[in-house]
Design a protein around this motif. Sequence first.
Motif, PDB file in Angstrom:
ATOM      1  N   PHE A  42      30.944  48.357  45.905  1.00 58.55           N
ATOM      2  CA  PHE A  42      29.931  49.191  45.266  1.00 58.55           C
ATOM      3  C   PHE A  42      30.071  49.044  43.760  1.00 58.55           C
ATOM      4  CE2 PHE A  42      30.291  51.162  49.415  1.00 58.55           C
ATOM      5  CZ  PHE A  42      28.953  51.334  49.748  1.00 58.55           C
ATOM      6  N   ASN A  43      28.975  48.824  43.083  1.00 61.02           N
ATOM      7  CA  ASN A  43      28.979  48.621  41.644  1.00 61.02           C
ATOM      8  C   ASN A  43      28.367  49.824  40.935  1.00 61.02           C
ATOM      9  OD1 ASN A  43      29.414  47.051  39.286  1.00 61.02           O
ATOM     10  ND2 ASN A  43      27.223  46.616  39.217  1.00 61.02           N
ATOM     11  N   GLY A  44      29.103  50.355  39.951  1.00 64.55           N
ATOM     12  CA  GLY A  44      28.577  51.424  39.114  1.00 64.55           C
ATOM     13  C   GLY A  44      29.205  52.782  39.335  1.00 64.55           C
ATOM     14  N   LEU A  45      29.994  52.917  40.397  1.00 70.59           N
ATOM     15  CA  LEU A  45      30.646  54.196  40.660  1.00 70.59           C
ATOM     16  C   LEU A  45      31.806  54.409  39.692  1.00 70.59           C
ATOM     17  CD1 LEU A  45      30.849  54.170  44.548  1.00 70.59           C
ATOM     18  CD2 LEU A  45      29.423  55.663  43.143  1.00 70.59           C
ATOM     19  N   PRO A  46      32.203  55.661  39.499  1.00 66.93           N
ATOM     20  CA  PRO A  46      33.434  55.888  38.741  1.00 66.93           C
ATOM     21  C   PRO A  46      34.604  55.191  39.435  1.00 66.93           C
ATOM     22  CG  PRO A  46      32.256  57.953  39.076  1.00 66.93           C
ATOM     23  CD  PRO A  46      31.576  56.913  39.927  1.00 66.93           C
ATOM     24  N   ILE A  47      35.587  54.785  38.652  1.00 67.86           N
ATOM     25  CA  ILE A  47      36.776  54.147  39.209  1.00 67.86           C
ATOM     26  C   ILE A  47      37.447  55.125  40.164  1.00 67.86           C
ATOM     27  CG2 ILE A  47      39.064  53.242  38.643  1.00 67.86           C
ATOM     28  CD1 ILE A  47      37.776  52.451  35.879  1.00 67.86           C
ATOM     29  N   GLY A  48      37.698  54.671  41.388  1.00 67.38           N
ATOM     30  CA  GLY A  48      38.362  55.499  42.381  1.00 67.38           C
ATOM     31  C   GLY A  48      37.422  56.172  43.360  1.00 67.38           C
ATOM     32  N   CYS A  49      36.127  55.950  43.236  1.00 65.56           N
ATOM     33  CA  CYS A  49      35.168  56.634  44.113  1.00 65.56           C
ATOM     34  C   CYS A  49      34.502  55.712  45.120  1.00 65.56           C
ATOM     35  CB  CYS A  49      34.096  57.325  43.270  1.00 65.56           C
ATOM     36  SG  CYS A  49      34.751  58.654  42.265  1.00 65.56           S
ATOM     37  N   ALA A  50      34.905  54.475  45.160  1.00 68.60           N
ATOM     38  CA  ALA A  50      34.231  53.516  46.019  1.00 68.60           C
ATOM     39  C   ALA A  50      35.045  53.220  47.274  1.00 68.60           C
ATOM     40  CB  ALA A  50      33.969  52.219  45.268  1.00 68.60           C
ATOM     41  N   ALA A  51      34.417  53.408  48.403  1.00 71.27           N
ATOM     42  CA  ALA A  51      34.974  52.872  49.639  1.00 71.27           C
ATOM     43  C   ALA A  51      34.825  51.351  49.554  1.00 71.27           C
ATOM     44  CB  ALA A  51      34.205  53.411  50.835  1.00 71.27           C
ATOM     45  N   TYR A  52      35.585  50.653  50.345  1.00 73.22           N
ATOM     46  CA  TYR A  52      35.462  49.198  50.376  1.00 73.22           C
ATOM     47  C   TYR A  52      35.533  48.757  51.828  1.00 73.22           C
ATOM     48  CZ  TYR A  52      40.493  49.579  50.902  1.00 73.22           C
ATOM     49  OH  TYR A  52      41.734  49.924  51.344  1.00 73.22           O
ATOM     50  N   GLY A  53      34.920  47.645  52.106  1.00 69.20           N
ATOM     51  CA  GLY A  53      34.938  47.102  53.453  1.00 69.20           C
ATOM     52  C   GLY A  53      35.416  45.669  53.431  1.00 69.20           C
ATOM     53  N   VAL A  54      36.228  45.313  54.434  1.00 73.70           N
ATOM     54  CA  VAL A  54      36.774  43.964  54.532  1.00 73.70           C
ATOM     55  C   VAL A  54      36.633  43.476  55.966  1.00 73.70           C
ATOM     56  CG1 VAL A  54      38.839  42.524  54.260  1.00 73.70           C
ATOM     57  CG2 VAL A  54      38.463  44.463  52.714  1.00 73.70           C
ATOM     58  N   GLY A  55      36.092  42.278  56.109  1.00 76.33           N
ATOM     59  CA  GLY A  55      35.974  41.657  57.419  1.00 76.33           C
ATOM     60  C   GLY A  55      37.285  41.011  57.835  1.00 76.33           C
ATOM     61  N   MET A  56      37.533  41.042  59.123  1.00 76.29           N
ATOM     62  CA  MET A  56      38.805  40.552  59.660  1.00 76.29           C
ATOM     63  C   MET A  56      39.014  39.058  59.411  1.00 76.29           C
ATOM     64  SD  MET A  56      41.461  41.534  60.994  1.00 76.29           S
ATOM     65  CE  MET A  56      42.879  40.716  61.631  1.00 76.29           C
ATOM     66  N   HIS A  57      37.967  38.252  59.506  1.00 81.11           N
ATOM     67  CA  HIS A  57      38.134  36.808  59.313  1.00 81.11           C
ATOM     68  C   HIS A  57      38.617  36.509  57.894  1.00 81.11           C
ATOM     69  CE1 HIS A  57      36.243  36.500  63.133  1.00 81.11           C
ATOM     70  NE2 HIS A  57      35.051  36.824  62.683  1.00 81.11           N
ATOM     71  N   ALA A  58      38.026  37.175  56.922  1.00 82.25           N
ATOM     72  CA  ALA A  58      38.444  36.972  55.535  1.00 82.25           C
ATOM     73  C   ALA A  58      39.863  37.484  55.319  1.00 82.25           C
ATOM     74  CB  ALA A  58      37.478  37.674  54.589  1.00 82.25           C
ATOM     75  N   LEU A  59      40.167  38.635  55.882  1.00 82.19           N
ATOM     76  CA  LEU A  59      41.498  39.211  55.713  1.00 82.19           C
ATOM     77  C   LEU A  59      42.579  38.310  56.332  1.00 82.19           C
ATOM     78  CD1 LEU A  59      43.137  41.595  54.667  1.00 82.19           C
ATOM     79  CD2 LEU A  59      42.759  42.715  56.870  1.00 82.19           C
ATOM     80  N   ARG A  60      42.326  37.824  57.533  1.00 86.84           N
ATOM     81  CA  ARG A  60      43.296  36.921  58.175  1.00 86.84           C
ATOM     82  C   ARG A  60      43.474  35.644  57.357  1.00 86.84           C
ATOM     83  NH1 ARG A  60      42.399  35.868  64.387  1.00 86.84           N
ATOM     84  NH2 ARG A  60      44.454  34.943  64.131  1.00 86.84           N
ATOM     85  N   GLU A 172      38.142  25.843  55.608  1.00 87.92           N
ATOM     86  CA  GLU A 172      38.325  25.359  56.985  1.00 87.92           C
ATOM     87  C   GLU A 172      39.012  26.418  57.849  1.00 87.92           C
ATOM     88  OE1 GLU A 172      38.395  23.229  60.471  1.00 87.92           O
ATOM     89  OE2 GLU A 172      37.135  23.023  58.690  1.00 87.92           O
ATOM     90  N   LEU A 173      40.023  27.063  57.318  1.00 93.04           N
ATOM     91  CA  LEU A 173      40.704  28.118  58.064  1.00 93.04           C
ATOM     92  C   LEU A 173      39.752  29.278  58.361  1.00 93.04           C
ATOM     93  CD1 LEU A 173      43.353  29.172  59.269  1.00 93.04           C
ATOM     94  CD2 LEU A 173      43.923  30.073  57.002  1.00 93.04           C
ATOM     95  N   LEU A 174      38.975  29.667  57.388  1.00 93.77           N
ATOM     96  CA  LEU A 174      37.986  30.734  57.584  1.00 93.77           C
ATOM     97  C   LEU A 174      36.976  30.335  58.659  1.00 93.77           C
ATOM     98  CD1 LEU A 174      36.723  33.450  56.709  1.00 93.77           C
ATOM     99  CD2 LEU A 174      35.509  32.184  54.914  1.00 93.77           C
ATOM    100  N   ARG A 175      36.512  29.081  58.617  1.00 90.34           N
ATOM    101  CA  ARG A 175      35.562  28.603  59.628  1.00 90.34           C
ATOM    102  C   ARG A 175      36.171  28.696  61.027  1.00 90.34           C
ATOM    103  NH1 ARG A 175      34.993  24.648  62.724  1.00 90.34           N
ATOM    104  NH2 ARG A 175      36.712  23.448  61.881  1.00 90.34           N
ATOM    105  N   ARG A 176      37.430  28.318  61.176  1.00 90.19           N
ATOM    106  CA  ARG A 176      38.089  28.379  62.484  1.00 90.19           C
ATOM    107  C   ARG A 176      38.209  29.820  62.991  1.00 90.19           C
ATOM    108  NH1 ARG A 176      43.425  25.525  61.907  1.00 90.19           N
ATOM    109  NH2 ARG A 176      42.860  25.036  59.794  1.00 90.19           N
ATOM    110  N   TYR A 177      38.564  30.725  62.099  1.00 90.37           N
ATOM    111  CA  TYR A 177      38.648  32.133  62.514  1.00 90.37           C
ATOM    112  C   TYR A 177      37.285  32.657  62.962  1.00 90.37           C
ATOM    113  CZ  TYR A 177      43.476  32.897  61.052  1.00 90.37           C
ATOM    114  OH  TYR A 177      44.840  32.856  60.937  1.00 90.37           O
ATOM    115  N   ARG A 178      36.253  32.243  62.281  1.00 90.07           N
ATOM    116  CA  ARG A 178      34.904  32.702  62.661  1.00 90.07           C
ATOM    117  C   ARG A 178      34.500  32.121  64.004  1.00 90.07           C
ATOM    118  NH1 ARG A 178      32.468  32.385  56.630  1.00 90.07           N
ATOM    119  NH2 ARG A 178      32.872  34.564  56.104  1.00 90.07           N
TER     120      ARG A 178
END
Length: 181
Positions: A42-60, A172-178
């Motif tokens: 999220f862009n524009g929120l005060p620092i510390g007020c943004a939730a964040y989301g992460v997909g498992m393929h990217a995280l792995r 390539e690793l990301l592609r394999r996880y997907r």
Amino acid sequence: DACLHFGLEAFVGITGENPLFDPRHCMQARALLADGADLERFNGLPIGCAAYGVGMHALRTICDVKQEVDTEIWGYLLHRPALFEVRTVEVDPALRLPGVRLTIDYPEDLDLMRAIFARLPGAPALADVVALLRAEPELLRINAHRKQADLPAEAKARLDAFFATEHGRIAELLRRYREQA
């Protein structure tokens, strides 16, 4: 590990030192992740007020390739649009207050939170907090001298060099996880 254990494809989070956030942003992040985002911001929120989301393929992928041990500021690892599907959401103008610290890292941050909660007891809506700070800008002086931590320039340069030289292998690793999904 928790995502793998529970079979989750993504997660939405907010850190414990950030008590002021909008639950609707969590739901919005969840929807973006379900639509294929690897990272949501999220862009524009005060620092510390943004939730964040992460997909498992990217995280792995990042966990498998990263060489950094200190991942306190891990967003720099994932905010790589050349590799990952990064979605940035511009927030409602009523919530925009970029650069203002509403996180609790320093005693002054806690003092600001106490002042906010004294005026808005309970679990105030983020819009009410932003409106309060606009109406009483003197509150912002409480922690104005504190700056948000960031990665040192040499760490950013090291990461940029790593991603530049390892782009093909990481992609390539990301592609394999997907494909495994």
